[in-house]
Design a protein around this motif. Structure first.
Motif, PDB file in Angstrom:
ATOM      1  N   ARG A  82      -6.364   2.849 -15.049  1.00  0.00           N
ATOM      2  CA  ARG A  82      -5.188   2.582 -15.888  1.00  0.00           C
ATOM      3  C   ARG A  82      -5.467   1.632 -17.013  1.00  0.00           C
ATOM      4  O   ARG A  82      -4.574   1.243 -17.848  1.00  0.00           O
ATOM      5  CB  ARG A  82      -4.109   2.107 -15.048  1.00  0.00           C
ATOM      6  N   ARG A 128       0.819  -0.872 -12.806  1.00  0.00           N
ATOM      7  CA  ARG A 128       0.565  -0.103 -13.950  1.00  0.00           C
ATOM      8  C   ARG A 128       1.153  -0.637 -15.216  1.00  0.00           C
ATOM      9  O   ARG A 128       2.200   0.017 -15.886  1.00  0.00           O
ATOM     10  CB  ARG A 128       0.839   1.376 -13.721  1.00  0.00           C
ATOM     11  N   THR A 131      -3.513  -2.062 -11.919  1.00  0.00           N
ATOM     12  CA  THR A 131      -3.116  -1.637 -10.335  1.00  0.00           C
ATOM     13  C   THR A 131      -2.506  -0.330 -10.336  1.00  0.00           C
ATOM     14  O   THR A 131      -1.819   0.165 -11.297  1.00  0.00           O
ATOM     15  CB  THR A 131      -2.118  -2.592  -9.609  1.00  0.00           C
ATOM     16  N   ASN A 132      -2.448   0.380  -9.355  1.00  0.00           N
ATOM     17  CA  ASN A 132      -2.087   1.670  -8.973  1.00  0.00           C
ATOM     18  C   ASN A 132      -0.587   1.895  -8.599  1.00  0.00           C
ATOM     19  O   ASN A 132      -0.082   0.976  -7.709  1.00  0.00           O
ATOM     20  CB  ASN A 132      -2.693   2.313  -7.699  1.00  0.00           C
ATOM     21  N   GLU A 159       1.219   0.697  -4.387  1.00  0.00           N
ATOM     22  CA  GLU A 159      -0.056   0.290  -3.837  1.00  0.00           C
ATOM     23  C   GLU A 159      -0.902  -0.956  -4.837  1.00  0.00           C
ATOM     24  O   GLU A 159      -2.056  -0.567  -5.600  1.00  0.00           O
ATOM     25  CB  GLU A 159      -1.218   1.416  -3.822  1.00  0.00           C
ATOM     26  N   PRO A 198      -6.645   4.625   1.282  1.00  0.00           N
ATOM     27  CA  PRO A 198      -6.002   4.085  -0.244  1.00  0.00           C
ATOM     28  C   PRO A 198      -5.728   5.562  -0.809  1.00  0.00           C
ATOM     29  O   PRO A 198      -6.326   6.701  -0.664  1.00  0.00           O
ATOM     30  CB  PRO A 198      -7.085   3.533  -0.663  1.00  0.00           C
ATOM     31  N   HIS A 201       0.810  -1.329   0.040  1.00  0.00           N
ATOM     32  CA  HIS A 201       0.033   0.046   0.129  1.00  0.00           C
ATOM     33  C   HIS A 201       0.819   1.167  -0.096  1.00  0.00           C
ATOM     34  O   HIS A 201       2.143   1.143   0.318  1.00  0.00           O
ATOM     35  CB  HIS A 201      -0.926   0.232   1.233  1.00  0.00           C
ATOM     36  N   THR A 204     -10.129   0.152 -14.263  1.00  0.00           N
ATOM     37  CA  THR A 204      -9.519   1.074 -13.237  1.00  0.00           C
ATOM     38  C   THR A 204      -9.136   2.240 -14.261  1.00  0.00           C
ATOM     39  O   THR A 204      -9.327   2.179 -15.571  1.00  0.00           O
ATOM     40  CB  THR A 204      -8.362   0.418 -12.529  1.00  0.00           C
ATOM     41  N   GLU A 227      -6.012   6.110  -3.996  1.00  0.00           N
ATOM     42  CA  GLU A 227      -7.373   6.244  -4.770  1.00  0.00           C
ATOM     43  C   GLU A 227      -8.519   5.804  -4.298  1.00  0.00           C
ATOM     44  O   GLU A 227      -8.934   4.663  -4.526  1.00  0.00           O
ATOM     45  CB  GLU A 227      -6.929   5.374  -6.212  1.00  0.00           C
ATOM     46  N   HIS A 284     -13.571  -1.497  -4.649  1.00  0.00           N
ATOM     47  CA  HIS A 284     -12.207  -1.737  -4.396  1.00  0.00           C
ATOM     48  C   HIS A 284     -11.771  -3.043  -5.021  1.00  0.00           C
ATOM     49  O   HIS A 284     -12.283  -4.008  -4.930  1.00  0.00           O
ATOM     50  CB  HIS A 284     -12.066  -1.954  -2.810  1.00  0.00           C
ATOM     51  N   CYS A 289      -7.385  -0.321  -5.353  1.00  0.00           N
ATOM     52  CA  CYS A 289      -7.480   0.709  -6.009  1.00  0.00           C
ATOM     53  C   CYS A 289      -8.931   0.868  -6.357  1.00  0.00           C
ATOM     54  O   CYS A 289      -9.591  -0.290  -6.105  1.00  0.00           O
ATOM     55  CB  CYS A 289      -6.435   0.777  -7.519  1.00  0.00           C
TER      56      CYS A 289
END
Length: 692
Positions: free
Chosen positions: A633, A413, A664-665, A676, A569, A302, A631, A571, A580, A680
């Motif tokens: 991304r 990402r 993912t972030n 993280e 979080p 995270h 998401t 985001e 989530h 996300c």
């Protein structure tokens, strides 16, 4: 090779940080068979499904000759070793001449042996002269490492043997699915409960580990720190803080006490979704003589991972547990050498022995062992994600050498990171198989796998173990140590690079001497005789299975309470992305799946999206229907798995297949630089008629 009467060689599993002992015997046509090694104490002969099938990687899947991308056709073609290595060295020279030493970067892996990790760090700093080196273990337990260093003065995942948890009264697992990620370790949980102990699991999903628990708490993803603060609030309010231990063995308690005063149970419930009665029940089972608190990736991956771990360390310290018998705090390391892999030079900020690269004394010591001047060593480089994000940019590296990592699948990402890899002037990948990352490379170098080489690993307990070569590699394959040495020679490195693992380990010991992770008293014979040796192990010592009994390795000898505050979080959810998303592992696969997806005896289901029946009903989705999860991304289309074991506001995707980490972030923890991965904002919808 060291074999028993049957011709089997004692070695260790190629996967997780348990490093289970096993015996390996040669089979037909170059295959190997796995047998139990009951004398090794960590697993006592037990293996999970992945361990038993570890010899099942078909040799037809192996890379056995170097490949070079043809500039005319764009395709990879076969080359001999001299051509491939000469090409790599020549292009490195040209890029560094044009753009400076930091134009070339190295990316390592948490599954590499200690010898390889050490040699990569030396190669980057001495042969390449670059500061740009980091490794995928940054994405494993770096948050726990940062927190442990701050609180205890040292980072060893478990400061006690794993078997100690059987003797605890209460074990709290925060963000760990031990039963699927390292099944042989779950027997310790069963024995704990058989002896009358209590198990608490904190996880948004009701996993097979949570099924074993006496108490399972399902917080909103990204709120484990708020839960820890609420626990600390109640411990203090109920008079359960061990005031004598706190006064004698810690500093900073009053600041932490004040930081927890505002986390009353009703506030914790609003933030975490954990009912006040459940919070009370957790504090009840913590009112015990021996408590073990263990964190894993669910709590650590995270943007507030370090703070979250510190929050749970504060709980353990308030209870008076670290340094006492059969109690304390520990981190369940994930990757096979996630512990040792970061201790000896793969990380951007560290030199061997867990020395910091900006410490003049550390630089002088290591430079003396290496036979170079301290001022020639570069400084601190970029962390793993920041390094990948900078690739191909004006001020970033133009070339990347990858050892033991499948970045295209494992990076956060991942679509963006793949673009950065494609922007490079030179990408070199050393691997066993044609991974998704190797498929992008300009040069692919075939290297040995675990059963074909000798080297040490450091498991989650800090136990240094010895993988022994059990079979010859395929013709045409070289070890990573040989690759590094050959490149160093072509680059006119000022010192020689050894290729014999035992000799490299002896040099590692000298370089680590006096550091926090001191291996100077360990050699291969000692490991064989004792079933592994626990670091720190200075010369003349027999190792340190249990730490902190007398003092903590801080300036005062005391552990540090550190105040932390929950931020949530990076985001948050909103109307467009109301759910989530969390990610994790499944039983049959490991990490990016580059090996396990090629073992025929392990089911390769492909990715899926786990959703609660309430969410599925709202989306008009049935089990097995394709859904699109998106998401900010990217998006992934995969079958839905409709289960009652997940929170209705949460979706879960396993990360072993390409696609999951495109979602993912890449928000980073300010201390550990951990992305993280574990939460996300996402949306899910039916995807009828859309192919995965």
């Amino acid at each position: 090779m060291t074999s028993d009467d049957t011709g089997a060689t004692t070695t260790h599993c190629p996967y997780c940080s348990l490093q289970c002992g096993m015996k390996v015997a040669p089979g037909r046509r170059g295959a190997i068979t796995v047998q139990s090694w009951e004398e090794f104490p960590v697993n006592a002969g037990a293996l999970c499904r992945k361990g038993w099938t570890a010899g099942g990687l078909d040799r037809r899947e192996r890379l056995t000759q170097p490949l070079v991308r043809d500039r005319r056709t764009g395709a990879l073609r076969a080359a001999d070793w001299d051509e491939a290595l000469d090409l790599v060295a020549g292009r490195i020279r040209a890029l560094q001449a044009a753009h400076g030493a930091d134009a070339v970067a190295v990316f390592g892996g948490g599954g590499l042996t200690n010898e390889k990790a050490y040699q990569l760090g030396k190669f980057a700093r001495v042969a390449l002269g670059t500061s740009q080196i980091d490794y995928n273990g940054r994405w494993c337990m770096s948050s726990a490492a940062s927190a442990s260093n701050q609180a205890f003065g040292i980072d060893r995942g478990l400061p006690f043997p794993l078997v100690d948890i059987e003797q605890a009264d209460t074990v709290v697992l925060v963000g760990s699915n031990l039963a699927e990620t390292m099944p042989p370790a779950a027997r310790h949980l069963d024995r704990l409960r058989e002896a009358g102990g209590r198990l608490v699991v904190v996880d948004p999903r009701r996993t097979p580990t949570a099924e074993r628990a006496d108490l399972h708490l399902q917080p909103v993803p990204g709120t484990d720190l708020a839960l820890a603060l609420g626990v600390l609030h109640l411990l203090d309010a109920r008079g359960l803080v061990d005031e004598e231990y706190v006064a004698r063995r810690t500093t900073g308690w009053e600041d932490v006490r004040r930081s927890a005063t505002s986390w009353w149970p009703e506030r914790v419930e609003r933030v975490t979704g954990i009912h006040t009665a459940e919070l009370d029940a957790l504090v009840d089972v913590l009112a015990a003589d021996r408590v073990v608190v263990l964190t894993a990736r669910g709590a650590e991956q995270h943007a507030q991972g370090t703070a979250t771990v510190l929050g749970w360390i504060n709980v353990a310290l308030a209870l008076g547990m670290p340094g006492t018998e059969h109690a304390g705090y520990g981190c369940l390391t994930g990757q096979g050498n996630g512990q040792g892999g970061r201790e000896h030079g793969q990380k951007a900020d560290q030199l061997p022995g867990y020395r910091m690269i900006d410490d003049p004394d550390a630089r002088a010591h290591v430079a003396r062992v290496w036979g170079v001047a301290p001022e020639t060593l570069p400084g601190r480089g970029r962390s793993a994600y920041e390094l990948l994000d900078a690739l191909g940019q004006d001020d970033g590296p133009r070339a990347l050498l990858v050892f033991g990592s499948n970045i295209v699948v494992s990076a956060p990402r991942a679509g963006h990171v793949t673009g950065r890899l494609e922007a490079l002037d030179l990408l070199v990948v050393c691997d066993l198989v044609m991974s998704e990352t190797a498929a992008l490379a300009d040069v692919v170098l075939p290297v040995t796998q675990w059963a074909e080489e000798t080297g040490t690993m450091t498991n989650l307990e800090g136990r240094v173990v010895l993988r022994q070569q059990a079979t010859a590699p395929p013709a045409g394959v070289r070890s990573d140590l040989e690759v590094v040495a050959a490149l160093a020679e072509r680059l006119d490195a000022p010192v020689a690079f050894g290729t014999e693992p035992e000799e490299v380990f002896a040099e590692l010991g000298r370089a680590s001497a006096g550091g926090r992770a001191d291996y100077s008293g360990i050699d291969y014979d000692a490991i064989r005789e004792r079933g592994g040796v626990f670091w720190p192990c200075p010369e003349g010592s027999e190792g340190t299975p249990r730490m902190f009994a007398e003092r903590f390795p801080t300036a005062t000898g005391r552990a540090r309470f550190l105040p932390v505050e929950h931020g949530g979080p990076a985001e948050p959810t909103d109307a467009t992305y109301p759910l989530h998303l969390t990610t994790g592992r499944v039983l049959a696969q490991y990490q990016s799946g580059a090996q396990t997806r090629r073992v025929r005896d392990l089911p390769d289901t492909g990715p899926f999206v786990e959703v609660h029946p309430l969410l599925a009903r709202r989306l008009s989705v049935r089990d097995g229907d394709d859904v699109r999860i998106a998401t900010r991304r990217g998006e992934l289309v995969a079958p839905a798995r409709v289960v009652t074991t997940i929170r209705p506001d949460t979706a879960f995707v396993p990360f072993h297949w390409i696609g999951a980490n495109r979602l993912t972030n890449d928000a980073l923890d300010p201390s550990s630089r951990m992305p993280e991965f574990k939460v996300c904002a996402a949306s899910v919808e039916a995807a009828e008629g859309v192919a995965p």
